[in-house]
Enzyme design. Structure first.
Site, PDB file in Angstrom:
ATOM      1  N   PRO A 152       0.823  -1.215   0.000  1.00 17.31           N
ATOM      2  CA  PRO A 152       0.000   0.000   0.000  1.00 17.31           C
ATOM      3  C   PRO A 152       0.852   1.258   0.000  1.00 17.31           C
ATOM      4  O   PRO A 152       2.003   1.251   0.456  1.00 17.31           O
ATOM      5  CB  PRO A 152      -0.796  -0.116   1.312  1.00 17.31           C
ATOM      6  CG  PRO A 152      -0.656  -1.531   1.754  1.00 17.31           C
ATOM      7  CD  PRO A 152       0.628  -2.026   1.211  1.00 17.31           C
ATOM      8  N   GLY A 202       2.346   4.748   1.232  1.00 17.04           N
ATOM      9  CA  GLY A 202       2.679   5.183   2.585  1.00 17.04           C
ATOM     10  C   GLY A 202       3.355   4.115   3.412  1.00 17.04           C
ATOM     11  O   GLY A 202       3.534   4.288   4.629  1.00 17.04           O
ATOM     12  N   GLY A 249       6.465   3.147   3.142  1.00 17.42           N
ATOM     13  CA  GLY A 249       7.868   3.460   3.386  1.00 17.42           C
ATOM     14  C   GLY A 249       8.798   3.067   2.267  1.00 17.42           C
ATOM     15  O   GLY A 249      10.022   3.053   2.445  1.00 17.42           O
ATOM     16  N   LYS A 250       8.241   2.763   1.084  1.00 20.67           N
ATOM     17  CA  LYS A 250       9.079   2.281  -0.024  1.00 20.67           C
ATOM     18  C   LYS A 250      10.049   3.363  -0.513  1.00 20.67           C
ATOM     19  O   LYS A 250      11.250   3.120  -0.681  1.00 20.67           O
ATOM     20  CB  LYS A 250       8.179   1.806  -1.171  1.00 20.67           C
ATOM     21  CG  LYS A 250       7.303   0.603  -0.800  1.00 20.67           C
ATOM     22  CD  LYS A 250       6.503   0.080  -1.969  1.00 20.67           C
ATOM     23  CE  LYS A 250       5.397   1.021  -2.389  1.00 20.67           C
ATOM     24  NZ  LYS A 250       4.334   1.152  -1.359  1.00 20.67           N
ATOM     25  N   THR A 251       9.534   4.582  -0.757  1.00 17.04           N
ATOM     26  CA  THR A 251      10.395   5.659  -1.234  1.00 17.04           C
ATOM     27  C   THR A 251      11.403   6.076  -0.164  1.00 17.04           C
ATOM     28  O   THR A 251      12.561   6.395  -0.468  1.00 17.04           O
ATOM     29  CB  THR A 251       9.542   6.873  -1.665  1.00 17.04           C
ATOM     30  OG1 THR A 251       8.671   6.472  -2.713  1.00 17.04           O
ATOM     31  CG2 THR A 251      10.419   8.018  -2.164  1.00 17.04           C
ATOM     32  N   GLU A 254       8.714   3.499  -9.613  1.00 22.04           N
ATOM     33  CA  GLU A 254       7.507   3.627 -10.440  1.00 22.04           C
ATOM     34  C   GLU A 254       7.856   4.204 -11.814  1.00 22.04           C
ATOM     35  O   GLU A 254       7.202   5.122 -12.300  1.00 22.04           O
ATOM     36  CB  GLU A 254       6.488   4.535  -9.736  1.00 22.04           C
ATOM     37  CG  GLU A 254       5.957   3.993  -8.437  1.00 22.04           C
ATOM     38  CD  GLU A 254       4.949   2.875  -8.627  1.00 22.04           C
ATOM     39  OE1 GLU A 254       4.523   2.656  -9.772  1.00 22.04           O
ATOM     40  OE2 GLU A 254       4.597   2.226  -7.642  1.00 22.04           O
TER      41      GLU A 254
END
Length: 593
Positions: free
Chosen positions: A388, A390, A392-394, A517
């Site tokens: 989902p 938010g 924390g991937k970035t 992305e």
């Protein structure tokens, strides 16, 4: 990283930047800053000598005028005295002209040095600084605050020194000419100081407020003009106009406050000067009529009076400018004392697997974004992060690029923690392609070769563009590689910008590839071209991908599912589909099984 949410922007504004705490600047801090700057010593010495020569000539002129007037009154006009007076006028004009140019040269030299120091410092400040400070405010420090310092050095500093010499010299000579009239003039000094000192303190506060508001206004302008398309797309012109108008009115108010103070200073100076002039003319005229004073001496006294009053008036301007410069020093020093990104470390970055070991991170104390992240990415493999928004991937990518430091845990490559590796060497290992891939104003060639110390050959640039599926559309343009892309590359389509970013990454030849992305905002036609280019780019590299569209990463060597800053699943697509409920819902929602 781009694409920060409003919530994240609020969080990053509270990031604590390591470094010395901001404190109020003092006169000592101001002179300490001046000592650090590159002063042209030889030019400074010559400028001081010329200014002193100009001042001494100014002190000699009244004495010669005295003799000239006395010879006129006695009908014994002295041509030699007139020629001498004219010669001194010429010497004063020449020395004044040269000293003015040299002072300007000195001011420009030190402000260029200061701007260079600031610019190099700003470029090396950690990312949290830019998260918490608007670009326009930082620009104001480099441009307006340094200009304030230059104006003090160029227009006031040496004038202040020569003014003191002129005042002291004039008073000493006046005591020899007529001590009574000298005392009359000196009475005005404490009266004037009683008015100027409190007004100077008020002026300091007003000037400091004006500079702070101007920096805020510059920040507002930079933000709005940088995102003008967003402003227009959401019809926010009226809102932004109202905010800009508010800042303009505040600046207008500060301007009026400064004008009111000047409106007091100017008449007081004029009144003081005229009052003294009237008293001296009256008293001196009476002395001349009684024969106690010669006409030439009276003229000389009037000249010396101006030699005192004019520098005295200039000192009021000097103190105002000095207070502004001290305030500017405070803001400049605030940047200069900050800790830069640490460039030192192992000179050659090692290779091997990338490992996150129980990594925690928070933009704001008590609000963790990453909570105990642990995983490994083997060399030459593809690792995809899904889950989902938010989760924390970035932020994870930001830590890997060392834009921020983990609050706990460790990130390593091979057997070496990445924070022990020289920063420039570490970042040289990483290529980054984001979902927006903004370009810099300039040509396509400038953007493809951006960041490379040695300009690549045209053959290498063409090869990179061809591998990125960009060569066809570049060569179809009239100016080809010299085509200007516009601000942030807005003259090109999203797919074209992506392919130029991929060409840049290919030319950079990184060992580690971060894809954020990279195809999410493209139409199907552009996506095919970009996806083909990405496949070529990923060959032989350790690749980490952020993806919301699972179809683009379904064949990754491992998928890592992130939820609310935690790893809740690791495996291939089939493994997660069978074992991870939320991943299965994601896959079914996107038509995958």
């Amino acid at each position: 990283m781009t694409g920060k949410s409003p919530k994240r922007m609020r969080e990053v504004k509270n990031v604590e930047i390591k470094g010395k705490k901001k404190k109020t600047a003092t006169t000592k801090d101001f002179f300490a800053l001046l000592k650090k700057l590159k002063w042209p010593i030889g030019v400074t010495v010559v400028a001081l000598i010329l200014s002193l020569a100009e001042t001494i000539a100014g002190l000699v002129i009244p004495l010669i005028t005295k003799d000239l007037v006395d010879t006129l009154s006695s009908a014994l006009f002295s041509w030699k005295t007139a020629v001498l007076l004219f010669t001194i006028f010429v010497v004063q004009a020449i020395t004044g002209g040269f000293s003015h140019y040299m002072l300007t040269y000195i001011g420009e030299t030190i402000v260029a040095d200061l701007r260079s120091k600031l610019w190099n410092k700003v470029l090396r400040l950690p990312v949290p600084y830019f998260d918490g400070n608007e670009t326009g405010e930082t620009m104001s420090r480099i441009t307006q605050d340094t200009t304030t310092l230059k104006e003090l050095v160029t227009n006031h500093l040496v004038t202040f020194i020569s003014g003191i010499i002129s005042i002291v010299g004039s008073i000493i000579i006046l005591f020899f000419l007529d001590w009574k009239m000298t005392l009359i003039m000196l009475i005005s000094v404490p009266v004037s100081m009683a008015i100027f000192i409190p007004l100077g303190r008020i002026m300091h506060k007003v000037a400091k407020g004006t500079q702070a508001e101007m920096a805020t206004f510059s920040g507002h302008l930079s933000r709005v003009l940088g995102d003008i398309r967003l402003v227009k797309a959401y019809r926010a012109e009226q809102t932004e106009a109202a905010q800009g108008e508010k800042a303009i009115r505040t600046l207008f108010g500060f301007g009026l406050k400064e004008a009111r103070i000047q409106a007091v200073i100017s008449p007081v100076m004029t009144l003081t000067m005229m009052s003294i002039l009237v008293v001296i003319l009256g008293y001196g005229g009476a002395q001349v009529s009684r024969g106690a004073l010669s006409a030439g001496t009276l003229v000389a006294i009037i000249f010396f009076m101006f030699q005192i009053i004019v520098p005295f008036a200039q000192m009021a301007s000097f103190f105002t400018s000095f207070q502004k410069a001290v305030g500017a020093t405070e803001r400049i020093q605030h940047i200069l004392v900050m800790e830069s990104e640490l460039p030192s470390g192992i000179p050659a970055a090692p290779s091997g697997k990338i490992r996150f070991d129980n990594v925690h991170f928070a933009y704001e104390t008590g609000k963790e974004v990453l909570k105990g992240i642990t995983f490994e990415a083997q060399p030459g493999t593809v690792t995809a992060f899904v889950g989902p928004s938010g989760g924390g991937k970035t932020t994870l990518f930001s830590l890997l690029e060392r834009f921020y430091q983990p609050t706990a845990g460790e990130i390593s490559i091979g057997e070496s923690p990445i924070n022990t590796i020289a920063l420039s060497d570490w970042r040289a290992k990483i290529g980054y392609v984001s979902q927006e891939s903004p370009l810099l104003s300039g040509s396509i060639l400038d953007n493809i070769a951006y960041g490379l110390e040695i300009r690549p050959s045209p053959e290498k640039v063409r090869a990179a563009a061809q591998s990125a599926n960009a060569l066809d559309f570049i060569e179809a343009m009239p100016d080809q590689f010299e085509t200007l892309v516009g601000e942030r590359g807005m003259k090109l389509s999203g797919g074209q910008r992506q392919r130029i970013a991929i060409a840049r990454a290919l030319l950079y030849n990184p060992e580690i590839l971060l894809l954020d992305e990279a195809t999410s905002n493209l139409d199907s036609g552009s996506e095919i071209h970009v996806q083909e280019a990405l496949v070529r780019l990923m060959e032989g590299r350790t690749t980490l991908i952020i993806a919301h569209r699972l179809a683009t990463v379904i064949h990754a060597d491992q998928l890592i599912f992130l939820e609310e800053g935690k790893v809740t699943g690791v495996g291939k697509h089939s493994e997660l589909y069978n074992e991870h409920e939320l991943y299965r819902e994601f896959a079914k929602g996107q038509g995958l099984s």
